[in-house]
Enzyme design. Structure first.
Site, PDB file in Angstrom:
ATOM      1  N   HIS A 138      -8.296 -28.309 -14.884  1.00 19.44           N
ATOM      2  CA  HIS A 138      -7.443 -27.764 -15.931  1.00 19.44           C
ATOM      3  C   HIS A 138      -6.634 -28.916 -16.518  1.00 19.44           C
ATOM      4  CE1 HIS A 138      -7.562 -23.400 -14.626  1.00 19.44           C
ATOM      5  NE2 HIS A 138      -7.893 -23.960 -13.475  1.00 19.44           N
ATOM      6  N   HIS A 169     -13.899 -27.439 -11.964  1.00 19.42           N
ATOM      7  CA  HIS A 169     -13.250 -27.670 -13.258  1.00 19.42           C
ATOM      8  C   HIS A 169     -11.879 -28.288 -13.045  1.00 19.42           C
ATOM      9  CE1 HIS A 169     -12.581 -23.540 -11.869  1.00 19.42           C
ATOM     10  NE2 HIS A 169     -11.370 -23.619 -12.382  1.00 19.42           N
TER      11      HIS A 169
HETATM   12  P1  AMP Z   1      -9.484 -21.288 -11.554  1.00 16.00           P
HETATM   13  O1  AMP Z   1      -8.609 -20.113 -11.212  1.00 16.00           O
HETATM   14  O2  AMP Z   1      -8.869 -22.611 -11.243  1.00 16.00           O
HETATM   15  O3  AMP Z   1     -10.855 -21.124 -10.931  1.00 16.00           O
HETATM   16  O4  AMP Z   1      -9.622 -21.270 -13.134  1.00 16.00           O
HETATM   17  C1  AMP Z   1     -10.590 -20.547 -13.831  1.00 16.00           C
HETATM   18  C2  AMP Z   1     -10.155 -20.553 -15.266  1.00 16.00           C
HETATM   19  O5  AMP Z   1     -11.261 -20.183 -16.057  1.00 16.00           O
HETATM   20  C3  AMP Z   1      -9.027 -19.550 -15.567  1.00 16.00           C
HETATM   21  O6  AMP Z   1      -7.901 -20.247 -16.085  1.00 16.00           O
HETATM   22  C4  AMP Z   1      -9.652 -18.627 -16.584  1.00 16.00           C
HETATM   23  O7  AMP Z   1      -8.755 -18.228 -17.594  1.00 16.00           O
HETATM   24  C5  AMP Z   1     -10.778 -19.474 -17.150  1.00 16.00           C
HETATM   25  N1  AMP Z   1     -11.887 -18.710 -17.690  1.00 16.00           N
HETATM   26  C6  AMP Z   1     -12.582 -17.735 -17.079  1.00 16.00           C
HETATM   27  N2  AMP Z   1     -13.561 -17.272 -17.889  1.00 16.00           N
HETATM   28  C7  AMP Z   1     -13.504 -18.008 -19.020  1.00 16.00           C
HETATM   29  C8  AMP Z   1     -14.240 -18.028 -20.239  1.00 16.00           C
HETATM   30  N3  AMP Z   1     -15.264 -17.188 -20.457  1.00 16.00           N
HETATM   31  N4  AMP Z   1     -13.885 -18.910 -21.197  1.00 16.00           N
HETATM   32  C9  AMP Z   1     -12.856 -19.758 -20.996  1.00 16.00           C
HETATM   33  N5  AMP Z   1     -12.124 -19.799 -19.869  1.00 16.00           N
HETATM   34  C10 AMP Z   1     -12.431 -18.930 -18.898  1.00 16.00           C
END
Ligand code: AMP
Ligand code: ZN
Length: 138
Positions: free
Chosen positions: A104, A102
């Site tokens: 951000h 992903h």
């Molecule tokens: P990372 O730490 O770069 O892997 O980012 C994962 C992101 O996914 C974090 O910013 C979380 O807040 C986000 N996240 C996890 N679960 C969900 C969800 N169900 N809906 C939306 N965002 C999520």
């Protein structure tokens, strides 16, 4: 489309877990981060499951990146953001917590309180930098 049974982002794409959807096309899905760093923090993901930057199909990476550009421009328009950070984490040592690639898209605002992950210093050791560059060149 490749999916992974236990992947929360695959479940979001499939509609099995709710999300605040922003956009969707054949190869990408955009939704709001549930723990936003700032107002408007969104995530852009490929629909085809893949773990990280080392495994993503180049065409999916291109599609995700172009979509992130669209979302960044949109954030500047609709939130009057002063700037935008794109962030990708690869591996838990690099803060990755969800193992479906992903990007951000984090709108930035003057005085939003976020801090830089590192402060540039006085310059590194030139020999170490040169050796690292040589290692990357191969
Ligand atoms: P990372 O730490 O770069 O892997 O980012 C994962 C992101 O996914 C974090 O910013 C979380 O807040 C986000 N996240 C996890 N679960 C969900 C969800 N169900 N809906 C939306 N965002 C999520
Ligand atoms: Zn997945």
């Amino acid at each position: 489309m490749a999916t992974e049974t236990d992947c929360i982002f695959c479940k979001i794409i499939a509609g099995e877990i709710p999300s605040t959807k922003v956009a969707e096309d054949d190869s990408t899905y955009v939704f709001m981060d549930i723990n936003p760093a700032t107002r408007g923090h969104a995530l852009v993901i490929p629909k085809r499951h893949t773990q990280d930057i080392t495994t993503i199909d180049p065409a999916d990476l291109a599609a995700v990146t172009v979509k992130a550009q669209e979302i960044a421009k949109r954030a500047k328009e609709v939130f009057a953001a002063d700037g935008v950070n794109l962030l990708n984490c690869c591996g838990s040592a690099a803060w990755q917590t969800v193992f479906h690639f992903h990007l951000h898209v984090i709108p930035r605002y003057v005085d939003d309180g976020l801090i830089e992950p590192w402060k540039p210093g006085q310059g590194g050791d030139a020999d170490v930098i040169a050796a690292a560059g040589a290692a990357l060149r191969g």
